[in-house]
Every structure is written in C-alpha cells, then in structure tokens.
Design a protein around this motif. Structure first.
Motif, PDB file in Angstrom:
ATOM      1  N   ALA A 137       0.696  -1.138  -0.030  1.00 37.56           N
ATOM      2  CA  ALA A 137       0.207  -0.078  -0.014  1.00 37.56           C
ATOM      3  C   ALA A 137       0.995   1.312  -0.009  1.00 37.56           C
ATOM      4  N   THR A 138       0.369   2.263  -0.635  1.00 40.83           N
ATOM      5  CA  THR A 138       1.014   3.759  -0.387  1.00 40.83           C
ATOM      6  C   THR A 138       0.145   4.449   0.654  1.00 40.83           C
ATOM      7  N   VAL A 139       1.002   4.852   1.658  1.00 35.51           N
ATOM      8  CA  VAL A 139       0.498   5.058   3.028  1.00 35.51           C
ATOM      9  C   VAL A 139       0.936   6.910   2.903  1.00 35.51           C
ATOM     10  N   THR A 140       0.004   7.384   3.551  1.00 31.40           N
ATOM     11  CA  THR A 140       0.084   8.840   3.698  1.00 31.40           C
ATOM     12  C   THR A 140      -0.328   9.365   4.931  1.00 31.40           C
ATOM     13  N   TRP A 141       0.301  10.521   5.452  1.00 27.79           N
ATOM     14  CA  TRP A 141      -0.236  11.105   6.695  1.00 27.79           C
ATOM     15  C   TRP A 141      -0.333  12.806   6.436  1.00 27.79           C
ATOM     16  N   ASP A 142      -1.529  12.831   7.104  1.00 27.26           N
ATOM     17  CA  ASP A 142      -1.852  14.414   7.197  1.00 27.26           C
ATOM     18  C   ASP A 142      -1.777  14.941   8.576  1.00 27.26           C
ATOM     19  N   GLN A 143      -0.743  15.719   8.800  1.00 28.36           N
ATOM     20  CA  GLN A 143      -0.497  16.258  10.072  1.00 28.36           C
ATOM     21  C   GLN A 143      -1.587  17.042  10.771  1.00 28.36           C
ATOM     22  N   SER A 144      -2.035  18.103   9.895  1.00 27.06           N
ATOM     23  CA  SER A 144      -3.071  19.130  10.400  1.00 27.06           C
ATOM     24  C   SER A 144      -4.411  18.255  10.853  1.00 27.06           C
ATOM     25  N   THR A 145      -4.630  17.204  10.248  1.00 23.88           N
ATOM     26  CA  THR A 145      -5.982  16.369  10.840  1.00 23.88           C
ATOM     27  C   THR A 145      -5.723  15.261  11.585  1.00 23.88           C
ATOM     28  N   LYS A 146      -4.405  14.895  11.510  1.00 24.16           N
ATOM     29  CA  LYS A 146      -3.898  13.444  12.197  1.00 24.16           C
ATOM     30  C   LYS A 146      -4.488  12.454  11.326  1.00 24.16           C
ATOM     31  N   THR A 147      -4.753  12.298  10.204  1.00 27.85           N
ATOM     32  CA  THR A 147      -5.299  11.375   9.816  1.00 27.85           C
ATOM     33  C   THR A 147      -4.141  10.446   8.707  1.00 27.85           C
ATOM     34  N   ALA A 148      -4.360   9.227   8.814  1.00 25.93           N
ATOM     35  CA  ALA A 148      -3.375   8.260   8.039  1.00 25.93           C
ATOM     36  C   ALA A 148      -4.342   7.482   7.047  1.00 25.93           C
ATOM     37  N   SER A 149      -3.593   7.424   5.791  1.00 28.46           N
ATOM     38  CA  SER A 149      -4.576   6.861   4.722  1.00 28.46           C
ATOM     39  C   SER A 149      -3.537   5.805   4.114  1.00 28.46           C
TER      40      SER A 149
END
Length: 160
Positions: A64-76
């Motif tokens: 999987a390709t994993v991303t992290w959005d620090q502003s919302t603390k969301t991992a995808s």
C-alpha cells in the motif's frame, strides 16, 4: 463468620477466573503476510480485543501507499484501487469513501501511528485470519486469477 469468609473467597476466586475480553489475542506472536513474517519496529498491541499495528511497517509491506496528514492527524492507505483512512482517536474511519465505525480508534504510541489491522487490511482488499497466536494477511484471488485456473481446468478436461 466462617461461612461469610468462605463465600467471599469463592466469589473473589470466581471473579479472577473469568476470562477478559481481550484474552484471546494477548498472545499474538506477529503478523504473517502471504506466508512471510512482517518485521515491525513495534509489537502489535491489543485493545478491547482489537489488534493495532504500526501503520507504515505493515501497510507498506502489503504494497500500500501510505500518507499522513499532520493537520488532521489522518493516516490513509491506498492499494489496487482501494483506500482506507483513520484519524487518531476518532471512531469514524473510511473504507473506499464509506464511513465505518471502529471499535478501537487509531492512536499514537511511542511516536508510532498504530491502526486497527483488520479494518485497514480488509479495506484495501486483504483477507485477515487468526490462528495459533498469529495474524495472517492474504491477498485474495482476483477474478483474473480465478478465470485463468478455470480455463486451465477446462483445458485439462478436454485434453485428457
């Protein structure tokens, strides 16, 4: 007086002998992906009977390709046209855009993002099973794969 003490002792012994909700998973030995153990920098944790694993180590091992959005603390995680996303300490997660309710939210432990393994794996198309203290992740057979073996079986039937 002796009867009261004996009764209290029996009640206490009974309470201690009851299994806890997460006892079936406390002996998890690790995660097996398509027959191979995934090495993780942090061991899985069990909370309320749910296995949480380090996001990057496990999901990237699955391809999987994993991303992290620090502003919302969301991992995808994205894999083969599927997606899964979780937000730290939120019970609502998304699988392919559909909202789902988690029993245990993702969390940060010792600087690592820990995610509910079954939700994340199944959302991106993997089969999840448990046996002998191990968590098994397997890529299910795709339609093309199944069609190929159906064709081979049909061919063998006509040649034989």
């Amino acid at each position: 007086m002796k009867k009261i003490i004996f009764t209290m002792f029996m009640v206490f012994a009974l309470i201690l002998s009851l299994p806890t909700q997460s006892s079936a998973f406390t002996n998890a030995k690790g995660v097996i992906l398509d027959g191979y153990e995934i090495e993780m920098e942090m061991a899985p944790i069990i909370e309320n009977g749910r296995t949480l694993v380090p996001l990057r180590g496990v999901l990237e091992a699955m391809g999987a390709t994993v991303t992290w959005d620090q502003s919302t603390k969301t991992a995808s995680a994205f894999f083969d046209g599927n997606s899964a996303s979780v937000t730290i300490n939120k019970f609502t997660a998304y699988a392919n855009g559909y909202a789902m309710t988690l029993e245990v939210p993702a969390k940060i432990v010792n600087g690592r993002t820990m995610v509910p393994l079954r939700f994340m794996a199944e959302a991106i198309g993997y089969d999840v099973s448990f046996s002998g203290g191990w968590v098994y992740l397997d890529m299910p057979m795709t339609d093309d794969y199944s069609d190929f073996y159906t064709l081979v079986d049909d061919f063998d039937m006509y040649v034989a």
